[in-house]
Scaffold this active site. Structure first.
Site, PDB file in Angstrom:
ATOM      1  N   CYS A  73      88.587   5.748  84.111  1.00 13.71           N
ATOM      2  CA  CYS A  73      88.038   7.348  85.193  1.00 13.71           C
ATOM      3  C   CYS A  73      87.049   7.016  86.193  1.00 13.71           C
ATOM      4  O   CYS A  73      86.569   6.555  86.407  1.00 13.71           O
ATOM      5  CB  CYS A  73      87.909   8.897  84.010  1.00 13.71           C
ATOM      6  SG  CYS A  73      88.086  10.444  84.635  1.00 13.71           S
ATOM      7  N   HIS A 161      93.064   8.476  80.874  1.00 13.88           N
ATOM      8  CA  HIS A 161      92.181   8.169  79.425  1.00 13.88           C
ATOM      9  C   HIS A 161      92.998   7.972  78.181  1.00 13.88           C
ATOM     10  O   HIS A 161      93.440   8.330  77.480  1.00 13.88           O
ATOM     11  CB  HIS A 161      91.717   9.330  78.364  1.00 13.88           C
ATOM     12  CG  HIS A 161      90.329  10.108  80.060  1.00 13.88           C
ATOM     13  ND1 HIS A 161      88.655   9.476  79.491  1.00 13.88           N
ATOM     14  CD2 HIS A 161      90.409  10.904  80.800  1.00 13.88           C
ATOM     15  CE1 HIS A 161      88.253  10.127  80.465  1.00 13.88           C
ATOM     16  NE2 HIS A 161      89.086  10.666  81.004  1.00 13.88           N
ATOM     17  N   GLU A 163      92.370   6.408  75.693  1.00 10.47           N
ATOM     18  CA  GLU A 163      91.778   7.292  73.662  1.00 10.47           C
ATOM     19  C   GLU A 163      91.830   7.922  73.502  1.00 10.47           C
ATOM     20  O   GLU A 163      91.687   8.466  72.426  1.00 10.47           O
ATOM     21  CB  GLU A 163      89.969   6.600  74.422  1.00 10.47           C
ATOM     22  CG  GLU A 163      89.625   8.182  74.977  1.00 10.47           C
ATOM     23  CD  GLU A 163      89.563   7.374  76.791  1.00 10.47           C
ATOM     24  OE1 GLU A 163      88.789   8.184  77.131  1.00 10.47           O
ATOM     25  OE2 GLU A 163      89.803   6.481  76.820  1.00 10.47           O
TER      26      GLU A 163
END
Length: 183
Positions: A73, A161, A163
């Site tokens: 990002c 993202h 994660e």
């Protein structure tokens, strides 16, 4: 053991990036972005997401360390802005569940996700033009440049993202980055 440091750009998910790497068995550490580049000892660097370009600390210096870098990002936007790409406001804005089309199935970072994957992404700001030497590797209906790579310099970026739990194949992104760092 491969050592990958996560640079903390004050994003709300940064601790999850650190945890994802740790869960893969990577020697990892969360490092504040004001750490001098010469103090970074790593086989790879993750530039985390974060709120804005005004708080990126020494991130530009980390791009000169001659180790693979994954920008997530804001991290991807830092790479683009520092290396003659262009960053601007997104048309879509906040976080959303997005289907991303993989444009380069041979890409070391996102190629294994082809032909498409579901991700959790913010599009308040986004890369509008990839830097010289980079390949545009993923796109979506809400953001043209969802991922980019310069495999010759081992510089990679994803707008989404990997994660977070909402990203279907996020672990694969981190596994692929680890493989880049080990090669």
């Amino acid at each position: 053991m491969t050592r990958i440091v996560v640079i903390d750009n004050h994003g709300q998910f940064t601790h999850l990036e650190h945890r994802a790497l740790r869960d893969l068995g990577v020697d990892t550490e969360l490092v504040d972005n004001d750490t001098p580049a010469e103090e970074i000892d790593a086989d790879g660097i993750v530039l985390s997401g974060g709120p804005d370009m005004d708080r990126i600390g020494n991130c530009p210096d980390y791009l000169d360390l001659d180790v693979p870098v994954l920008g997530i990002c804001l991290g991807m936007q830092i790479i683009a802005a520092e290396l003659d790409g262009r960053v601007g406001g997104g048309d879509y804005g906040g976080y959303a569940d997005v289907t991303v089309d993989i444009l380069d199935e041979d890409d070391p970072l996102v190629g294994s996700l082809a032909p498409e994957t579901r991700v959790w992404a913010s599009h308040a700001d986004e890369v509008k033009e990839v830097p010289t030497g980079f390949t545009h590797t993923a796109t979506s209906d809400v953001c043209d440049i969802e991922a980019m790579s310069d495999a010759d310099r081992d510089l990679y970026g994803v707008q989404w993202h990997p994660e977070v739990a909402h990203t279907e194949e996020g672990e694969a992104v981190f596994e692929n980055f680890r493989a880049v760092c080990e090669s």
